[in-house]
Design a protein around this motif. Sequence first.
Motif: not given
Length: 516
Positions: A456-459, A478-482, A500-502
């Motif tokens: 994912s990017k530009n979150n 870009d880190f998940s589970n944050a 929430l957008s990606s």
Amino acid sequence: MKATTFAISILSITFANTQIVFNNLYEPYLPSVYGLHKEAKSIIQTSDGSYFVAGEPDDPSRFSAIKLSSLGELIWTFDQNIDGTVNSVIEADDGNYIVAGNSYYPYNNSRPVAFVSKLNQFTGDTIWFRKFFATDYGFEINSIKHTHDNGYVLAGSHLNFNIPGAVYVDPNILLIKIDSLGVTEWENNYGTINFEYGYSLEETSEGGFMIFGNSNDYDQVNYPYTKMCLVKTDQIGNMIWQKQFNGEFSSDEGSSICKLSDGNFAISGHVTDSLGIKGGYLAKIDNDGNILWSKKYNGFTNGEEFKQVKELPNGDLVVCGTTKLNYWATKRYGVVYRVNQIDGAEVWKRRCKFFNQTDSILAYHSLKSIGICADGGFIMAGGVCTVTQDPNYYFVTNSFWVLKTDCKGNPNQWSNQCLQIGIDELEDESSPTWFTLYPNPTTRNFSVQYTLPDNSKNNTISIYDALGKLMQIVPISDFSNAAVEIDASGFAAGVYSIVLSSDQQILQTQKLVRME
């Protein structure tokens, strides 16, 4: 200038299924002879849940603005007492209303005089009134917006005149900055050797302004054709650049510009091909005026024209306008489209008319303005012109036309696929949960615990109020589970949409309740 607070005849049919929808004409006067005209040009839902509508009267002594309840019932009418039109309305920070437009005063040799007025929200009485004119030229105001310093900015046209014939020549785009009391701070106009007109504006992320309109050129084999025109200025009105585009054939016209949550802009209007066939037009442009995508729409007929465009909380675009029912355009319907902001792909479209009219009646429907309501539906305004013949004369009934629809543009009943708050449609229960909110409700801060797709990017996390207004964008890693903590202490009590957008794609939307 006064408001009249009394009931008038309303031709309407109202349906209710969970939420309110209605389809009303506001027409307190007898039919008039052919040639007179009346239509609403701007509508908003106000912070108290009512609606404020303004436009063009068919007679100087008749109303140019009305306030409606959430059910579409008339609360008061505003008699402007001048020969003019209200083209744009907004709600002031104190809950009162600001109207802007143009009129004609005898002492200015019938040249347009721009005006801005502040009206009391409860009575419609004038709080203050300002006009803008000069002896040798005229002003027209088509759009008004708030500015970050609590003032207002006005966009329209600066018209130079040929004194002997009182015919205007060489119009330019006009921009006026006023303070919160309507006092002029500065004024600029922009143009080339062509005829330029300003119709819509937005404030840029740098604090300057983007003005959208048209440029007419008379040098193509002595035949006029129209291009869309875009002007960007700095915060004190100095022009940064001016661009023209489209105009390949006789009539490509721009109507509206809307600032998007990603910092880009959407523009709307119509384009005409080599056969003279019109189509609705939408485009997404960046902050430098470069077209990211553009598309022509002919979903119903070969004669659609788009007017105002707005962004929905999930990033889609919704636009209203008009479509022909036949080649000669003796019948027209209103039209509304919802499209994907990524590439302009159509999500759905609706064709709208007043309920008790059939296709056999000679009627012109037009939709000029659209707003996103707190309950997730849409409020739209325009005009209906019905022509009847008796057998020696043509008579015309001109009416303000207001539609309140559900989230899918349906004015007949509220769809069970529409949420009660916000504009998002019901999500698939099998879809993954990308984030959680806590605490919810909250009295101050809240946290968003999120996961993200691979690569994912530009979150971002975007926050919208119940009217669909973007309140804040929070970039996230870009880190998940944050998790990220957001300060909501500056938000008023109410319900907010957390999105929430990606990479500009919506992953999930949830509701957050802010309590005192």
